[in-house]
Scaffold this motif. Structure first.
Motif, PDB file in Angstrom:
ATOM      1  N   GLN A 182       0.804  -1.215  -0.178  1.00  0.00           N
ATOM      2  CA  GLN A 182       0.081  -0.076  -0.102  1.00  0.00           C
ATOM      3  C   GLN A 182       0.938   1.262  -0.043  1.00  0.00           C
ATOM      4  O   GLN A 182       0.563   2.190  -0.520  1.00  0.00           O
ATOM      5  CB  GLN A 182      -1.065   0.175   1.171  1.00  0.00           C
ATOM      6  N   PHE A 183       1.842   1.427   0.689  1.00  0.00           N
ATOM      7  CA  PHE A 183       3.060   2.247   0.717  1.00  0.00           C
ATOM      8  C   PHE A 183       3.386   2.697  -0.792  1.00  0.00           C
ATOM      9  O   PHE A 183       3.527   3.777  -1.129  1.00  0.00           O
ATOM     10  CB  PHE A 183       4.070   1.966   1.747  1.00  0.00           C
ATOM     11  N   ILE A 184       3.914   1.553  -1.225  1.00  0.00           N
ATOM     12  CA  ILE A 184       4.413   1.772  -2.594  1.00  0.00           C
ATOM     13  C   ILE A 184       3.401   2.217  -3.534  1.00  0.00           C
ATOM     14  O   ILE A 184       3.501   3.182  -4.377  1.00  0.00           O
ATOM     15  CB  ILE A 184       4.785   0.321  -3.169  1.00  0.00           C
ATOM     16  N   ALA A 185       2.198   1.772  -3.597  1.00  0.00           N
ATOM     17  CA  ALA A 185       1.094   2.402  -4.229  1.00  0.00           C
ATOM     18  C   ALA A 185       0.812   3.713  -3.972  1.00  0.00           C
ATOM     19  O   ALA A 185       0.340   4.593  -4.836  1.00  0.00           O
ATOM     20  CB  ALA A 185      -0.267   1.419  -4.171  1.00  0.00           C
ATOM     21  N   ALA A 186       0.849   4.210  -2.872  1.00  0.00           N
ATOM     22  CA  ALA A 186       0.354   5.603  -2.529  1.00  0.00           C
ATOM     23  C   ALA A 186       1.722   6.437  -2.704  1.00  0.00           C
ATOM     24  O   ALA A 186       1.593   7.526  -3.552  1.00  0.00           O
ATOM     25  CB  ALA A 186       0.435   5.760  -0.750  1.00  0.00           C
ATOM     26  N   GLU A 187       2.982   5.914  -2.881  1.00  0.00           N
ATOM     27  CA  GLU A 187       3.947   6.640  -3.328  1.00  0.00           C
ATOM     28  C   GLU A 187       3.832   6.928  -4.933  1.00  0.00           C
ATOM     29  O   GLU A 187       4.008   8.073  -5.344  1.00  0.00           O
ATOM     30  CB  GLU A 187       5.573   6.203  -3.165  1.00  0.00           C
ATOM     31  N   PHE A 188       3.657   6.038  -5.706  1.00  0.00           N
ATOM     32  CA  PHE A 188       3.624   6.180  -7.148  1.00  0.00           C
ATOM     33  C   PHE A 188       2.309   6.915  -7.396  1.00  0.00           C
ATOM     34  O   PHE A 188       2.229   7.427  -8.579  1.00  0.00           O
ATOM     35  CB  PHE A 188       3.396   4.756  -7.834  1.00  0.00           C
ATOM     36  N   ASP A 189       1.032   6.820  -6.831  1.00  0.00           N
ATOM     37  CA  ASP A 189      -0.054   7.609  -7.203  1.00  0.00           C
ATOM     38  C   ASP A 189       0.059   9.047  -6.614  1.00  0.00           C
ATOM     39  O   ASP A 189      -0.192   9.864  -7.254  1.00  0.00           O
ATOM     40  CB  ASP A 189      -1.223   6.736  -6.605  1.00  0.00           C
ATOM     41  N   GLY A 190       0.676   9.340  -5.557  1.00  0.00           N
ATOM     42  CA  GLY A 190       0.743  10.412  -5.016  1.00  0.00           C
ATOM     43  C   GLY A 190       1.736  11.321  -5.415  1.00  0.00           C
ATOM     44  O   GLY A 190       1.692  12.577  -5.530  1.00  0.00           O
ATOM     45  N   GLY A 191       2.600  10.611  -6.049  1.00  0.00           N
ATOM     46  CA  GLY A 191       3.894  11.590  -6.529  1.00  0.00           C
ATOM     47  C   GLY A 191       3.426  12.470  -7.804  1.00  0.00           C
ATOM     48  O   GLY A 191       3.499  13.539  -7.747  1.00  0.00           O
ATOM     49  N   PRO A 192       2.991  11.761  -8.688  1.00  0.00           N
ATOM     50  CA  PRO A 192       2.349  12.773  -9.948  1.00  0.00           C
ATOM     51  C   PRO A 192       1.192  13.688  -9.401  1.00  0.00           C
ATOM     52  O   PRO A 192       1.258  14.972 -10.063  1.00  0.00           O
ATOM     53  CB  PRO A 192       1.518  11.564 -10.861  1.00  0.00           C
ATOM     54  N   ILE A 193       0.286  13.328  -8.359  1.00  0.00           N
ATOM     55  CA  ILE A 193      -0.666  14.124  -7.932  1.00  0.00           C
ATOM     56  C   ILE A 193      -0.027  15.521  -7.247  1.00  0.00           C
ATOM     57  O   ILE A 193      -0.561  16.683  -7.554  1.00  0.00           O
ATOM     58  CB  ILE A 193      -1.643  13.309  -7.072  1.00  0.00           C
ATOM     59  N   MET A 194       0.878  15.153  -6.462  1.00  0.00           N
ATOM     60  CA  MET A 194       1.573  16.362  -5.897  1.00  0.00           C
ATOM     61  C   MET A 194       2.216  17.114  -6.973  1.00  0.00           C
ATOM     62  O   MET A 194       2.499  18.443  -6.847  1.00  0.00           O
ATOM     63  CB  MET A 194       2.689  15.699  -4.929  1.00  0.00           C
ATOM     64  N   ILE A 195       2.969  16.508  -8.004  1.00  0.00           N
ATOM     65  CA  ILE A 195       3.579  17.313  -8.927  1.00  0.00           C
ATOM     66  C   ILE A 195       2.594  18.272  -9.669  1.00  0.00           C
ATOM     67  O   ILE A 195       2.810  19.732  -9.749  1.00  0.00           O
ATOM     68  CB  ILE A 195       4.329  16.585  -9.759  1.00  0.00           C
ATOM     69  N   VAL A 196       1.577  17.927  -9.837  1.00  0.00           N
ATOM     70  CA  VAL A 196       0.420  18.581 -10.381  1.00  0.00           C
ATOM     71  C   VAL A 196      -0.093  19.880  -9.659  1.00  0.00           C
ATOM     72  O   VAL A 196      -0.258  21.006 -10.152  1.00  0.00           O
ATOM     73  CB  VAL A 196      -0.779  17.712 -11.190  1.00  0.00           C
TER      74      VAL A 196
END
Length: 76
Positions: free
Chosen positions: A37-51
């Motif tokens: 779940q941590f890995i999924a949150a990192e990969f999903d949250g990273g692009p969201i934070m960039i935008v």
């Protein structure tokens, strides 16, 4: 006070590699302890934070403050 050794290009490269290795090690440790779940949150949250951050820059950094910034920096 810094030594001459800490200013050499090879020493800078060594410290860069060491810090990158530390980040990777901590990422693997967190992944093992927290699960997929941590890995999924990192990969999903990273692009969201960039935008999100790019959008905030567009909203809050208008042309006038960007034009005045070099003058303010040269005064300090």
């Amino acid at each position: 006070m810094t030594s001459d050794r800490s200013r050499s290009p090879s020493w800078l490269l060594i410290s860069e590699i060491a810090s990158t290795k530390r980040v990777i090690d901590l990422g693997v440790l967190l992944a093992l302890l927290m699960g997929w779940q941590f890995i999924a949150a990192e990969f999903d949250g990273g692009p969201i934070m960039i935008v999100f951050v790019a959008g905030m820059f567009r909203v809050f950094l208008r042309e006038r403050p960007l034009r005045l910034a070099p003058r303010g920096a040269s005064r300090s």
